[in-house]
Design a protein around this motif. Structure first.
Motif, PDB file in Angstrom:
ATOM      1  N   ARG A  30       0.792  -1.339   0.039  1.00 38.97           N
ATOM      2  CA  ARG A  30       0.224  -0.029   0.089  1.00 38.97           C
ATOM      3  C   ARG A  30       0.811   1.190   0.048  1.00 38.97           C
ATOM      4  NH1 ARG A  30      -2.947  -2.995   4.211  1.00 38.97           N
ATOM      5  NH2 ARG A  30      -4.936  -3.872   3.337  1.00 38.97           N
ATOM      6  N   LYS A  31       1.905   1.187   0.899  1.00 36.53           N
ATOM      7  CA  LYS A  31       2.869   2.441   0.982  1.00 36.53           C
ATOM      8  C   LYS A  31       3.499   2.641  -0.402  1.00 36.53           C
ATOM      9  CE  LYS A  31       3.703   2.128   5.956  1.00 36.53           C
ATOM     10  NZ  LYS A  31       4.829   1.812   6.949  1.00 36.53           N
ATOM     11  N   ARG A  32       3.790   1.568  -1.002  1.00 37.45           N
ATOM     12  CA  ARG A  32       4.429   1.628  -2.256  1.00 37.45           C
ATOM     13  C   ARG A  32       3.715   2.334  -3.328  1.00 37.45           C
ATOM     14  NH1 ARG A  32       5.629  -1.322  -7.230  1.00 37.45           N
ATOM     15  NH2 ARG A  32       4.238  -3.138  -6.487  1.00 37.45           N
ATOM     16  N   ILE A  33       2.331   1.777  -3.427  1.00 39.39           N
ATOM     17  CA  ILE A  33       1.229   2.274  -4.376  1.00 39.39           C
ATOM     18  C   ILE A  33       1.031   3.776  -4.196  1.00 39.39           C
ATOM     19  CG2 ILE A  33      -1.062   2.113  -4.903  1.00 39.39           C
ATOM     20  CD1 ILE A  33      -0.799  -0.702  -4.763  1.00 39.39           C
ATOM     21  N   VAL A  34       0.895   4.217  -2.799  1.00 34.36           N
ATOM     22  CA  VAL A  34       0.694   5.672  -2.439  1.00 34.36           C
ATOM     23  C   VAL A  34       1.953   6.469  -3.005  1.00 34.36           C
ATOM     24  CG1 VAL A  34       0.498   7.289  -0.773  1.00 34.36           C
ATOM     25  CG2 VAL A  34      -0.782   5.272  -0.686  1.00 34.36           C
ATOM     26  N   SER A  35       3.156   5.852  -2.729  1.00 28.13           N
ATOM     27  CA  SER A  35       4.320   6.814  -3.230  1.00 28.13           C
ATOM     28  C   SER A  35       4.280   6.847  -4.782  1.00 28.13           C
ATOM     29  CB  SER A  35       5.533   5.913  -2.670  1.00 28.13           C
ATOM     30  OG  SER A  35       6.648   6.811  -3.160  1.00 28.13           O
ATOM     31  N   GLU A  36       4.002   5.801  -5.376  1.00 28.29           N
ATOM     32  CA  GLU A  36       4.030   5.789  -6.978  1.00 28.29           C
ATOM     33  C   GLU A  36       2.832   6.692  -7.443  1.00 28.29           C
ATOM     34  OE1 GLU A  36       3.472   1.882  -8.415  1.00 28.29           O
ATOM     35  OE2 GLU A  36       5.678   1.175  -8.159  1.00 28.29           O
ATOM     36  N   LEU A  37       1.692   6.896  -6.931  1.00 24.89           N
ATOM     37  CA  LEU A  37       0.628   7.676  -7.178  1.00 24.89           C
ATOM     38  C   LEU A  37       1.173   9.230  -7.009  1.00 24.89           C
ATOM     39  CD1 LEU A  37      -2.653   6.073  -5.954  1.00 24.89           C
ATOM     40  CD2 LEU A  37      -1.745   6.154  -8.401  1.00 24.89           C
ATOM     41  N   HIS A  38       1.973   9.487  -5.934  1.00 25.96           N
ATOM     42  CA  HIS A  38       2.279  10.851  -5.530  1.00 25.96           C
ATOM     43  C   HIS A  38       3.293  11.291  -6.374  1.00 25.96           C
ATOM     44  CE1 HIS A  38       4.530  13.582  -3.259  1.00 25.96           C
ATOM     45  NE2 HIS A  38       3.422  14.306  -3.025  1.00 25.96           N
ATOM     46  N   ASP A  39       4.256  10.209  -6.638  1.00 25.32           N
ATOM     47  CA  ASP A  39       5.518  10.733  -7.628  1.00 25.32           C
ATOM     48  C   ASP A  39       5.474  10.680  -8.821  1.00 25.32           C
ATOM     49  OD1 ASP A  39       6.806  10.666  -5.050  1.00 25.32           O
ATOM     50  OD2 ASP A  39       7.607   8.911  -5.214  1.00 25.32           O
ATOM     51  N   THR A  40       4.273   9.983  -9.595  1.00 22.31           N
ATOM     52  CA  THR A  40       3.987   9.909 -10.790  1.00 22.31           C
ATOM     53  C   THR A  40       2.926  10.611 -11.268  1.00 22.31           C
ATOM     54  OG1 THR A  40       2.969   7.618 -10.719  1.00 22.31           O
ATOM     55  CG2 THR A  40       5.396   7.813 -11.183  1.00 22.31           C
ATOM     56  N   SER A  41       1.563  10.155 -11.061  1.00 21.76           N
ATOM     57  CA  SER A  41       0.254  10.640 -11.455  1.00 21.76           C
ATOM     58  C   SER A  41      -0.051  11.808 -11.191  1.00 21.76           C
ATOM     59  CB  SER A  41      -0.810   9.647 -11.137  1.00 21.76           C
ATOM     60  OG  SER A  41      -0.470   8.147 -11.705  1.00 21.76           O
ATOM     61  N   LEU A  42       0.055  12.169  -9.735  1.00 21.98           N
ATOM     62  CA  LEU A  42      -0.346  13.335  -9.078  1.00 21.98           C
ATOM     63  C   LEU A  42       0.498  14.627  -9.772  1.00 21.98           C
ATOM     64  CD1 LEU A  42      -1.363  12.422  -5.413  1.00 21.98           C
ATOM     65  CD2 LEU A  42      -3.053  12.775  -7.198  1.00 21.98           C
ATOM     66  N   GLN A  43       1.800  13.936  -9.486  1.00 21.34           N
ATOM     67  CA  GLN A  43       2.750  15.245 -10.030  1.00 21.34           C
ATOM     68  C   GLN A  43       2.543  15.636 -11.500  1.00 21.34           C
ATOM     69  OE1 GLN A  43       6.915  14.554  -9.197  1.00 21.34           O
ATOM     70  NE2 GLN A  43       6.470  14.622  -6.827  1.00 21.34           N
ATOM     71  N   ASN A  44       2.629  14.488 -12.178  1.00 23.03           N
ATOM     72  CA  ASN A  44       1.995  14.689 -13.811  1.00 23.03           C
ATOM     73  C   ASN A  44       0.554  15.518 -13.917  1.00 23.03           C
ATOM     74  OD1 ASN A  44       4.280  13.438 -14.507  1.00 23.03           O
ATOM     75  ND2 ASN A  44       3.293  11.442 -14.735  1.00 23.03           N
ATOM     76  N   ILE A  45      -0.238  15.322 -13.148  1.00 18.00           N
ATOM     77  CA  ILE A  45      -1.638  16.096 -13.390  1.00 18.00           C
ATOM     78  C   ILE A  45      -1.144  17.580 -12.940  1.00 18.00           C
ATOM     79  CG2 ILE A  45      -3.656  16.369 -12.385  1.00 18.00           C
ATOM     80  CD1 ILE A  45      -3.987  13.411 -12.067  1.00 18.00           C
ATOM     81  N   ALA A  46      -0.616  17.596 -11.801  1.00 21.99           N
ATOM     82  CA  ALA A  46      -0.078  19.215 -11.635  1.00 21.99           C
ATOM     83  C   ALA A  46       0.506  19.905 -12.636  1.00 21.99           C
ATOM     84  CB  ALA A  46       0.490  19.005 -10.341  1.00 21.99           C
ATOM     85  N   HIS A  47       1.438  18.894 -13.265  1.00 19.91           N
ATOM     86  CA  HIS A  47       2.243  19.794 -14.393  1.00 19.91           C
ATOM     87  C   HIS A  47       1.385  20.160 -15.553  1.00 19.91           C
ATOM     88  CE1 HIS A  47       5.718  20.437 -17.097  1.00 19.91           C
ATOM     89  NE2 HIS A  47       5.212  19.664 -17.801  1.00 19.91           N
ATOM     90  N   LEU A  48       0.467  19.084 -15.823  1.00 25.12           N
ATOM     91  CA  LEU A  48      -0.477  19.430 -17.036  1.00 25.12           C
ATOM     92  C   LEU A  48      -1.466  20.528 -16.739  1.00 25.12           C
ATOM     93  CD1 LEU A  48      -1.377  15.518 -17.563  1.00 25.12           C
ATOM     94  CD2 LEU A  48       0.031  17.194 -19.140  1.00 25.12           C
ATOM     95  N   VAL A  49      -1.846  20.647 -15.442  1.00 26.12           N
ATOM     96  CA  VAL A  49      -2.598  21.876 -15.023  1.00 26.12           C
ATOM     97  C   VAL A  49      -1.948  22.998 -15.287  1.00 26.12           C
ATOM     98  CG1 VAL A  49      -3.731  23.087 -13.215  1.00 26.12           C
ATOM     99  CG2 VAL A  49      -4.126  20.724 -13.300  1.00 26.12           C
TER     100      VAL A  49
END
Length: 238
Positions: A30-49
């Motif tokens: 779970r911790k690994r998945i949370v880290s991956e979502l934070h480091d990849t998907s969420l950061q990418n979305i912020a960059h796209l905004v």
């Protein structure tokens, strides 16, 4: 206390300990998945905004530049969708009673090669879930982690996956021709994304053995052997 009661007590203690270790593995995952979502998907979305906001500034003064930015946003969103889809696939519970291990492994391999990036050498015996669910889920997660490591890190073009079943054990061989790594690199906490600790822990929970060999530029080989007798006995006595 008779012999049967002793056996039942030992089995109960073993199951409790295995359950504890399984929970620890799940929490690590779970911790690994949370880290991956934070480091990849969420950061990418912020960059796209940010890119969309930039495009809005260009839309009147430089429509061509605005269109170029929005095209980049579109491509980026597709990548984010694929990342999230990958995460959902990894979390999706497998109904082993319906699919069996063979079909579950085949689905994993199809996912690995969805973009046809690899030349695949696949041999899977008619492995089933005649053992307990705990055994099936743990073995599935071990194989899943191995294949995800190939997809994320190996840069391979060829992948071999053989799963053989004898009366005594499962024998799983996974090879790739990717960039490889040194064992020192894999054991370094800074490179914990390799997931070897999770793989080793899963194999240990199944009383199995695992041998990992890798070298820079020479790919990686993972040889796993899981005994069946203990798990079959637990299933029969449950």
């Amino acid at each position: 206390m008779n012999i049967d009661e002793n056996v039942q007590k030992n089995e109960c203690s073993c199951n409790t300990e295995n359950g504890k270790k399984m929970m620890e593995m799940l929490e690590t995952e779970r911790k690994r998945i949370v880290s991956e979502l934070h480091d990849t998907s969420l950061q990418n979305i912020a960059h796209l905004v940010h890119m969309i906001e930039l495009a809005s500034l260009y839309i009147d003064k430089d429509p061509a530049r605005a269109k170029m930015e929005l095209n980049s946003v579109s491509k980026g969103l597709h990548n984010v969708i694929e990342d999230i889809r990958s995460t959902i696939f990894n979390l999706r519970p497998m109904t082993f009673d319906d699919l069996g291990l063979k079909a579950s492994f085949e689905r994993l391999l199809d996912f690995l090669n969805a973009d046809k990036d690899y030349i695949m050498d696949v041999e899977i015996d008619d492995v089933s879930c005649e053992t307990d669910d705990y055994f099936c889920i743990t073995l599935y997660r071990v194989v899943q982690e191995c294949l995800l490591n190939i997809k994320k890190h190996s840069q391979a073009t060829r992948v071999l996956f053989h799963c053989k079943k004898t009366e005594q054990k499962y024998e799983i061989l996974i090879q790739d021709n990717g960039k490889g790594f040194t064992m020192e690199e894999a054991e370094d906490k800074a490179n914990s994304h390799f997931g070897l600790a999770l793989i080793h822990e899963g194999v240990n929970l199944l009383n199995g053995t695992i041998h990992v060999s890798s070298a820079i530029g020479r790919g990686t080989t993972i040889d796993i052997k899981i005994p069946l007798d203990l798990h079959s006995a637990v299933k029969k006595n449950s």
